[in-house]
Design a protein around this motif. Structure first.
Motif, PDB file in Angstrom:
ATOM      1  N   ASN A   1       3.997 -43.517 -47.461  1.00 59.67           N
ATOM      2  CA  ASN A   1       4.835 -44.105 -46.413  1.00 59.67           C
ATOM      3  C   ASN A   1       4.570 -45.600 -46.234  1.00 59.67           C
ATOM      4  O   ASN A   1       5.280 -46.261 -45.472  1.00 59.67           O
ATOM      5  CB  ASN A   1       4.597 -43.401 -45.071  1.00 59.67           C
ATOM      6  CG  ASN A   1       5.342 -42.073 -44.978  1.00 59.67           C
ATOM      7  OD1 ASN A   1       6.319 -41.860 -45.678  1.00 59.67           O
ATOM      8  ND2 ASN A   1       4.863 -41.192 -44.123  1.00 59.67           N
TER       9      ASN A   1
ATOM     10  N   GLU B   1       8.958 -34.999 -53.406  1.00 57.35           N
ATOM     11  CA  GLU B   1      10.106 -34.989 -52.496  1.00 57.35           C
ATOM     12  C   GLU B   1       9.877 -35.965 -51.348  1.00 57.35           C
ATOM     13  O   GLU B   1      10.781 -36.695 -50.940  1.00 57.35           O
ATOM     14  CB  GLU B   1      10.330 -33.574 -51.943  1.00 57.35           C
ATOM     15  CG  GLU B   1      10.929 -32.605 -52.949  1.00 57.35           C
ATOM     16  CD  GLU B   1      12.329 -33.016 -53.384  1.00 57.35           C
ATOM     17  OE1 GLU B   1      13.078 -33.552 -52.534  1.00 57.35           O
ATOM     18  OE2 GLU B   1      12.671 -32.826 -54.566  1.00 57.35           O
TER      19      GLU B   1
ATOM     20  N   GLU C   1       7.859 -38.557 -51.390  1.00 59.48           N
ATOM     21  CA  GLU C   1       7.887 -39.915 -51.935  1.00 59.48           C
ATOM     22  C   GLU C   1       9.328 -40.407 -52.072  1.00 59.48           C
ATOM     23  O   GLU C   1       9.641 -41.554 -51.734  1.00 59.48           O
ATOM     24  CB  GLU C   1       7.192 -39.961 -53.294  1.00 59.48           C
ATOM     25  CG  GLU C   1       5.678 -39.989 -53.231  1.00 59.48           C
ATOM     26  CD  GLU C   1       5.058 -40.166 -54.604  1.00 59.48           C
ATOM     27  OE1 GLU C   1       5.751 -39.900 -55.608  1.00 59.48           O
ATOM     28  OE2 GLU C   1       3.885 -40.563 -54.687  1.00 59.48           O
ATOM     29  N   LYS C   2      10.184 -39.529 -52.579  1.00 54.45           N
ATOM     30  CA  LYS C   2      11.597 -39.885 -52.736  1.00 54.45           C
ATOM     31  C   LYS C   2      12.230 -40.193 -51.388  1.00 54.45           C
ATOM     32  O   LYS C   2      12.973 -41.169 -51.239  1.00 54.45           O
ATOM     33  CB  LYS C   2      12.340 -38.730 -53.418  1.00 54.45           C
ATOM     34  CG  LYS C   2      13.809 -39.023 -53.685  1.00 54.45           C
ATOM     35  CD  LYS C   2      14.477 -37.849 -54.379  1.00 54.45           C
ATOM     36  CE  LYS C   2      15.958 -38.113 -54.628  1.00 54.45           C
ATOM     37  NZ  LYS C   2      16.628 -36.943 -55.266  1.00 54.45           N
ATOM     38  N   SER C   3      11.939 -39.353 -50.398  1.00 51.70           N
ATOM     39  CA  SER C   3      12.475 -39.570 -49.049  1.00 51.70           C
ATOM     40  C   SER C   3      11.961 -40.881 -48.466  1.00 51.70           C
ATOM     41  O   SER C   3      12.709 -41.638 -47.829  1.00 51.70           O
ATOM     42  CB  SER C   3      12.073 -38.402 -48.147  1.00 51.70           C
ATOM     43  OG  SER C   3      12.532 -38.609 -46.827  1.00 51.70           O
TER      44      SER C   3
ATOM     45  N   GLU D   1      10.988 -43.522 -50.166  1.00 46.07           N
ATOM     46  CA  GLU D   1      11.621 -44.627 -50.891  1.00 46.07           C
ATOM     47  C   GLU D   1      13.040 -44.865 -50.385  1.00 46.07           C
ATOM     48  O   GLU D   1      13.474 -46.011 -50.222  1.00 46.07           O
ATOM     49  CB  GLU D   1      11.640 -44.321 -52.385  1.00 46.07           C
ATOM     50  CG  GLU D   1      10.265 -44.406 -53.053  1.00 46.07           C
ATOM     51  CD  GLU D   1      10.311 -44.003 -54.511  1.00 46.07           C
ATOM     52  OE1 GLU D   1      11.423 -43.686 -54.994  1.00 46.07           O
ATOM     53  OE2 GLU D   1       9.256 -43.993 -55.162  1.00 46.07           O
ATOM     54  N   GLU D   2      13.781 -43.760 -50.153  1.00 43.54           N
ATOM     55  CA  GLU D   2      15.152 -43.887 -49.655  1.00 43.54           C
ATOM     56  C   GLU D   2      15.163 -44.522 -48.262  1.00 43.54           C
ATOM     57  O   GLU D   2      16.015 -45.355 -47.952  1.00 43.54           O
ATOM     58  CB  GLU D   2      15.823 -42.517 -49.616  1.00 43.54           C
ATOM     59  CG  GLU D   2      16.122 -41.943 -50.999  1.00 43.54           C
ATOM     60  CD  GLU D   2      16.662 -40.527 -50.935  1.00 43.54           C
ATOM     61  OE1 GLU D   2      16.631 -39.927 -49.833  1.00 43.54           O
ATOM     62  OE2 GLU D   2      17.113 -40.004 -51.983  1.00 43.54           O
ATOM     63  N   LYS D   3      14.210 -44.098 -47.427  1.00 40.02           N
ATOM     64  CA  LYS D   3      14.103 -44.665 -46.087  1.00 40.02           C
ATOM     65  C   LYS D   3      13.764 -46.142 -46.157  1.00 40.02           C
ATOM     66  O   LYS D   3      14.330 -46.960 -45.420  1.00 40.02           O
ATOM     67  CB  LYS D   3      13.030 -43.916 -45.297  1.00 40.02           C
ATOM     68  CG  LYS D   3      12.892 -44.380 -43.857  1.00 40.02           C
ATOM     69  CD  LYS D   3      11.843 -43.563 -43.127  1.00 40.02           C
ATOM     70  CE  LYS D   3      11.686 -44.038 -41.683  1.00 40.02           C
ATOM     71  NZ  LYS D   3      10.662 -43.243 -40.960  1.00 40.02           N
ATOM     72  N   SER D   4      12.846 -46.496 -47.072  1.00 34.88           N
ATOM     73  CA  SER D   4      12.457 -47.894 -47.242  1.00 34.88           C
ATOM     74  C   SER D   4      13.639 -48.724 -47.736  1.00 34.88           C
ATOM     75  O   SER D   4      13.870 -49.849 -47.262  1.00 34.88           O
ATOM     76  CB  SER D   4      11.297 -47.993 -48.236  1.00 34.88           C
ATOM     77  OG  SER D   4      10.929 -49.335 -48.451  1.00 34.88           O
ATOM     78  N   ASP D   5      14.411 -48.165 -48.684  1.00 38.17           N
ATOM     79  CA  ASP D   5      15.586 -48.869 -49.194  1.00 38.17           C
ATOM     80  C   ASP D   5      16.624 -49.071 -48.090  1.00 38.17           C
ATOM     81  O   ASP D   5      17.252 -50.138 -47.997  1.00 38.17           O
ATOM     82  CB  ASP D   5      16.214 -48.086 -50.353  1.00 38.17           C
ATOM     83  CG  ASP D   5      15.343 -48.116 -51.600  1.00 38.17           C
ATOM     84  OD1 ASP D   5      14.481 -49.002 -51.693  1.00 38.17           O
ATOM     85  OD2 ASP D   5      15.530 -47.243 -52.481  1.00 38.17           O
ATOM     86  N   ALA D   6      16.805 -48.028 -47.261  1.00 42.23           N
ATOM     87  CA  ALA D   6      17.775 -48.117 -46.170  1.00 42.23           C
ATOM     88  C   ALA D   6      17.364 -49.201 -45.172  1.00 42.23           C
ATOM     89  O   ALA D   6      18.193 -50.008 -44.728  1.00 42.23           O
ATOM     90  CB  ALA D   6      17.898 -46.768 -45.467  1.00 42.23           C
TER      91      ALA D   6
ATOM     92  N   ASN E   1      17.945 -52.562 -46.757  1.00 40.93           N
ATOM     93  CA  ASN E   1      19.372 -52.907 -46.758  1.00 40.93           C
ATOM     94  C   ASN E   1      19.846 -53.289 -45.360  1.00 40.93           C
ATOM     95  O   ASN E   1      20.673 -54.196 -45.203  1.00 40.93           O
ATOM     96  CB  ASN E   1      20.193 -51.732 -47.285  1.00 40.93           C
ATOM     97  CG  ASN E   1      19.977 -51.487 -48.772  1.00 40.93           C
ATOM     98  OD1 ASN E   1      19.626 -52.410 -49.510  1.00 40.93           O
ATOM     99  ND2 ASN E   1      20.178 -50.262 -49.221  1.00 40.93           N
TER     100      ASN E   1
END
Length: 209
Positions: free
Chosen positions: A44, A119, A121-123, A125-130, A133
């Protein structure tokens, strides 16, 4: 005596040093380490950040306090082992996806933990990308707003300069027009006085005749 180390303490230090040097990871060690990773969630935090490093140090301290199985690991050793396990699991999944008609082996706790971590880690990363952005969109919006304000300020300044440059000749023209009117009226009054004088002179002459 201050600074003196007993023979027993020296043996303990040598024992720890030896175990640390020749520590061998087993599946039990891997499972316990991954359990701690799921609980502490180092993924995280940004990679190579101080926050993530502190999480791994905390996990190392927790594991090294265990009696069974014994751990003699550093935060760096944990990270390296963790990365290796994740890499192996990705490769294993790719091979299983390519294979067809082959029975998939029973899922072990180690595999389950690795899948859970991937899973998460992927979540993360997606949260970090969001979030990244959102920050980028907010920065662009603020930049556009600042540019809009700047343009409005420039336009206002330009209008003021235009008004200033336009008012001065108008005032000068107004002053000139007023001066001309006053001169005209004065000249008219002077002519009227001269005419009256001439009329009076003519009347006097007529009265004498």
């Amino acid at each position: 005596m201050a600074g003196h180390i007993s023979t027993a303490e020296q043996e303990l230090v040598q024992k720890k040093s030896s175990k640390s040097r020749y520590f061998v990871w087993t599946e039990d060690h891997d499972v316990l380490m991954l359990r701690e990773a799921v609980t502490s969630e180092p993924y995280n935090f940004k990679p190579k950040s101080t926050e993530r490093g502190k999480v791994w140090e905390s996990i190392a301290a927790c594991l090294n306090s265990l009696k069974t199985p014994e751990f003699w690991v550093t935060a760096r050793a944990e990270r390296d082992r963790y990365a290796l396990l994740i890499s192996r699991h990705k490769l294993k999944q790719r091979e299983e996806e390519k294979a067809s008609g082959i029975d998939v082996p029973e899922l072990t706790e180690l595999d389950a933990l690795l899948e859970e971590i991937r899973e998460r880690e992927k979540s993360a990363e997606e949260k970090s990308d969001a979030l990244r952005n959102d920050r980028k969109a907010k920065d662009e919006k603020e930049k556009a707003k600042a540019e809009e304000i700047r343009q409005a300020a420039l336009q206002t300044t330009a209008i003021r300069k235009s008004d200033d440059s336009g008012e001065k000749p108008k005032k000068a023209k107004l002053r000139r027009s007023t001066s001309d009117a006053i001169g005209f009226l004065a000249e008219k009054s002077e002519k009227e006085r001269e005419l009256k004088k001439e009329e009076l002179a003519i009347r006097k002459k007529e009265s004498l005749i």
